[in-house]
Design an enzyme around this catalytic site. Structure first.
Site, PDB file in Angstrom:
ATOM      1  CB  CYS A  58     -33.813  50.453 -12.963  1.00 29.65           C
ATOM      2  SG  CYS A  58     -33.416  51.632 -14.366  1.00 29.65           S
ATOM      3  CD  GLU A  60     -30.171  47.381 -12.992  1.00 28.79           C
ATOM      4  OE1 GLU A  60     -31.198  47.947 -13.038  1.00 28.79           O
ATOM      5  OE2 GLU A  60     -29.206  47.626 -13.927  1.00 28.79           O
TER       6      GLU A  60
HETATM    7  N1  THU Z   1     -33.849  49.474 -17.043  1.00 29.58           N
HETATM    8  C1  THU Z   1     -33.498  48.852 -15.807  1.00 29.58           C
HETATM    9  O1  THU Z   1     -34.179  48.100 -15.070  1.00 29.58           O
HETATM   10  N2  THU Z   1     -32.019  48.643 -15.443  1.00 29.58           N
HETATM   11  C2  THU Z   1     -31.231  49.498 -16.301  1.00 29.58           C
HETATM   12  O2  THU Z   1     -30.249  49.756 -15.561  1.00 29.58           O
HETATM   13  C3  THU Z   1     -31.251  49.927 -17.379  1.00 29.58           C
HETATM   14  C4  THU Z   1     -33.038  50.113 -17.770  1.00 29.58           C
HETATM   15  C5  THU Z   1     -35.254  49.291 -17.489  1.00 29.58           C
HETATM   16  C6  THU Z   1     -36.170  50.585 -17.305  1.00 29.58           C
HETATM   17  C7  THU Z   1     -36.918  50.817 -18.325  1.00 29.58           C
HETATM   18  O3  THU Z   1     -38.082  49.874 -17.649  1.00 29.58           O
HETATM   19  C8  THU Z   1     -36.724  49.804 -19.305  1.00 29.58           C
HETATM   20  O4  THU Z   1     -35.318  49.322 -18.935  1.00 29.58           O
HETATM   21  C9  THU Z   1     -36.030  50.397 -20.634  1.00 29.58           C
HETATM   22  O5  THU Z   1     -35.321  51.429 -20.379  1.00 29.58           O
END
Ligand code: THU
Length: 140
Positions: A58, A60
């Site tokens: 992700c 973050e």
């Molecule tokens: N995702 C994030 O980057 N941060 C989050 O807190 C929620 C989900 C991303 C992971 C994945 O690449 C996409 O969002 C869909 O879940």
């Protein structure tokens, strides 16, 4: 919900700019994040997906990795911007990862509309499992 400040908006702008670099060919859900350290440094990150979906990281946690890799572990705030209409909230795994470095950090959340949500991490993840639990004396 907390009041939105000028520094919140600046950090959110970093996250929004980073979002353009998201690597999300599978979900097409682009996320950008920016962490602000107690020393006044800013580090950004994006979601980085993988053909083996579970290897995705992700935004973050990728911003957090950039800060910690540069030697900054005192994190004051994080901003996250995703492709959702409403503000994108950090997933549970990211909440836990961020709590390691400051359970009370400010979390600024934005989406594709103008509304912004500001909370503290302990509001998003109450009773976080933190390092004190690994110390038997602090376990009570
Ligand atoms: N995702 C994030 O980057 N941060 C989050 O807190 C929620 C989900 C991303 C992971 C994945 O690449 C996409 O969002 C869909 O879940």
């Amino acid at each position: 919900m907390r009041n939105l400040t000028q520094p919140d908006l600046v950090l959110l702008a970093f996250a929004r700019e980073a979002q353009e670099k998201a690597y999300a060919p599978y979900s097409k859900f682009r996320v950008g994040a920016a962490v602000y350290t107690a020393d006044g440094e800013t580090f950004t990150g994006v979601n980085i997906e993988n053909a083996a979906f579970g290897a995705t990281i992700c935004a973050e946690r990728s911003a957090l990795a950039a800060a910690v890799s540069a030697g900054y572990t005192d994190i004051a705030a994080v901003a996250v911007v995703g492709d959702s209409t409403a503000p994108t909230v950090p997933c549970g795994c990211c909440r836990q990862a961020l709590a390691e470095f400051n359970p009370e950090m400010r979390v600024i959340m934005g989406g594709q509309r103008d509304d912004v949500m500001v909370m503290t991490l302990d509001e998003l993840l109450p009773e976080a499992f933190v390092r004190g639990y690994l110390d038997q004396d602090e376990n009570a």
